[in-house]
Design a protein around this motif. Structure first.
Motif, PDB file in Angstrom:
ATOM      1  N   GLU A 133      20.108  20.366   4.166  1.00 51.88           N
ATOM      2  CA  GLU A 133      19.438  21.528   3.600  1.00 51.88           C
ATOM      3  C   GLU A 133      17.921  21.442   3.783  1.00 51.88           C
ATOM      4  OE1 GLU A 133      20.688  24.235   2.475  1.00 51.88           O
ATOM      5  OE2 GLU A 133      22.784  23.624   2.653  1.00 51.88           O
ATOM      6  N   CYS A 134      17.366  20.243   3.671  1.00 54.27           N
ATOM      7  CA  CYS A 134      15.923  20.079   3.898  1.00 54.27           C
ATOM      8  C   CYS A 134      15.545  20.441   5.324  1.00 54.27           C
ATOM      9  CB  CYS A 134      15.515  18.639   3.587  1.00 54.27           C
ATOM     10  SG  CYS A 134      15.563  18.181   1.851  1.00 54.27           S
ATOM     11  N   ARG A 135      16.368  20.020   6.275  1.00 54.39           N
ATOM     12  CA  ARG A 135      16.088  20.332   7.676  1.00 54.39           C
ATOM     13  C   ARG A 135      16.233  21.821   7.953  1.00 54.39           C
ATOM     14  NH1 ARG A 135      12.981  19.827  11.785  1.00 54.39           N
ATOM     15  NH2 ARG A 135      14.010  19.956  13.812  1.00 54.39           N
ATOM     16  N   LEU A 136      17.290  22.456   7.420  1.00 59.06           N
ATOM     17  CA  LEU A 136      17.478  23.892   7.617  1.00 59.06           C
ATOM     18  C   LEU A 136      16.352  24.688   6.964  1.00 59.06           C
ATOM     19  CD1 LEU A 136      21.329  24.234   7.038  1.00 59.06           C
ATOM     20  CD2 LEU A 136      20.100  24.342   9.212  1.00 59.06           C
ATOM     21  N   THR A 146      10.198  21.633  -1.145  1.00 62.99           N
ATOM     22  CA  THR A 146       9.531  20.923  -2.225  1.00 62.99           C
ATOM     23  C   THR A 146      10.528  20.031  -2.965  1.00 62.99           C
ATOM     24  OG1 THR A 146       9.913  22.698  -3.828  1.00 62.99           O
ATOM     25  CG2 THR A 146       7.904  22.817  -2.490  1.00 62.99           C
ATOM     26  N   VAL A 147       9.987  19.062  -3.693  1.00 68.96           N
ATOM     27  CA  VAL A 147      10.850  18.154  -4.446  1.00 68.96           C
ATOM     28  C   VAL A 147      11.563  18.899  -5.571  1.00 68.96           C
ATOM     29  CG1 VAL A 147      10.903  15.972  -5.706  1.00 68.96           C
ATOM     30  CG2 VAL A 147       9.243  16.299  -3.888  1.00 68.96           C
ATOM     31  N   ASP A 177       2.800  20.181  -1.873  1.00 68.37           N
ATOM     32  CA  ASP A 177       1.513  20.835  -2.114  1.00 68.37           C
ATOM     33  C   ASP A 177       0.956  20.567  -3.507  1.00 68.37           C
ATOM     34  OD1 ASP A 177       1.769  21.864   0.414  1.00 68.37           O
ATOM     35  OD2 ASP A 177       2.639  23.768  -0.261  1.00 68.37           O
ATOM     36  N   GLU A 178       1.813  20.266  -4.457  1.00 68.38           N
ATOM     37  CA  GLU A 178       1.375  19.993  -5.818  1.00 68.38           C
ATOM     38  C   GLU A 178       1.087  18.527  -6.074  1.00 68.38           C
ATOM     39  OE1 GLU A 178       4.275  21.587  -8.432  1.00 68.38           O
ATOM     40  OE2 GLU A 178       4.017  23.665  -7.753  1.00 68.38           O
ATOM     41  N   GLY A 179       1.231  17.676  -5.062  1.00 72.69           N
ATOM     42  CA  GLY A 179       0.959  16.263  -5.227  1.00 72.69           C
ATOM     43  C   GLY A 179       2.230  15.444  -5.297  1.00 72.69           C
TER      44      GLY A 179
END
Length: 315
Positions: A133-136, A146-147, A177-179
């Motif tokens: 899912e992260c890759r897609l 994002t995490v 982006d939020e650290g």
């Protein structure tokens, strides 16, 4: 195959394919059982109504035990340099050690990692689904997942299969982006943000070390040493933890595998001298204020106080 069909050999029983010998009902059952190959979220559920409610009743009636013993030690904490993840590599089932080289830290993408604790099959399967899912997501939207989004996916999966025997406790760590982010998700659908987490049967011992030495302004080397020390002490006390201690560091540049150290090597580093009860070890050259990693000095102080109380009672 075309020549066999022309000659009529395809009609002979020994030339038929396996699919031809099956009934339509068997083919349908096979398609349902392997539907997760096409859609990983379509796992075959037990063949009765409301499986989350009725499965525990059926298991209790039949006397079948599905709760298996499992153990591990994983930890993660945030500090000024990013996020640290550390885990052992022993996979057990009760008293049986199945593997000493299990990889319990999974690389989801270049900026996010996940840990495994609980049922190895459950965690590995859903971590692979999450990696896909992260890759897609990156291919569709031209940006990294994002995490928080990854944690929400695992939380939704856990909620859907709640009560069906899913055993999973995961930490998701990454930099977006939020650290830096560190989120804990388990098979009960719980999702929690935090600074310090430890999951597994050896987590009480690891948390004891982390509570003593953790602070947010740690340097990189101090953070590495603290994580290795916590996992080492957990493996020395917990029989279900051991093997190789894997250490990862995540910051704005991505994740890095810092080291993979055997527990015996850490024992030589942390307990080769100065352990309580080892009278053959040389005295601590750093003075009374420079305690060795395994000795806090509390034992000697307590003995001195007890001797003083004994003398006062005698007088």
């Amino acid at each position: 195959m075309a020549l066999e069909a022309i000659c009529g050999m395809g009609k002979m029983p020994f030339m038929r394919r396996f699919d031809d010998a099956q009934s339509e009902w068997q083919k349908e059952q096979l398609r349902e059982a392997t539907s997760n190959f096409e859609n990983p979220y379509e796992l075959q559920a037990p063949p009765f109504e409301r499986p989350a409610e009725n499965l525990p009743k059926i298991l209790a009636h039949c006397g079948i035990r599905m709760d298996f013993d499992h153990g591990t030690t994983t930890l993660g904490f945030k500090y000024r340099g990013g996020v640290i993840l550390c885990a052992d590599s022993r996979a057990t089932s009760g008293q049986y050690i199945g593997s000493q080289t299990m990889r319990k830290i999974v690389e989801l993408n270049d900026y996010m990692l996940g840990t495994l604790a609980g049922g190895a099959a459950d965690c590995v399967y859903w971590d692979r689904v999450l990696a896909k899912e992260c890759r897609l997501h990156q291919l569709r939207y031209r940006k990294r997942m994002t995490v928080d989004t990854a944690a929400r996916i695992i939380c939704n999966i856990s909620t859907e299969y709640k009560g069906m025997g899913l055993v999973m406790g995961m930490m998701l760590a990454g930099f977006d982006d939020e650290g830096p982010k560190l989120i804990y998700v388990d098979s009960e659908g719980m999702r929690s943000h935090g600074q310090v987490f430890s999951v597994g049967s050896g987590s009480p011992y690891a948390l004891g070390v982390l509570d003593t030495g953790y602070r947010h302004d740690l340097s990189d080397q101090e953070a590495y040493d603290l994580a290795r020390r916590a996992i080492y002490h957990a493996t020395s006390k917990d029989a279900y933890s051991g093997g190789i201690v894997r250490l990862y560091h995540i910051n704005s540049e991505g994740w890095r595998n810092i080291c993979n150290t055997d527990c015996s090597d850490l024992h030589d580093s942390y307990c080769s001298s100065g352990c309580p009860g080892n009278e053959k070890d040389p005295p601590n050259e750093g003075g009374p204020d420079k305690d060795t990693p395994c000795s806090s000095g509390w034992t000697k102080k307590k003995i001195t106080e007890d001797n003083l109380q004994t003398k006062l009672a005698t007088v």
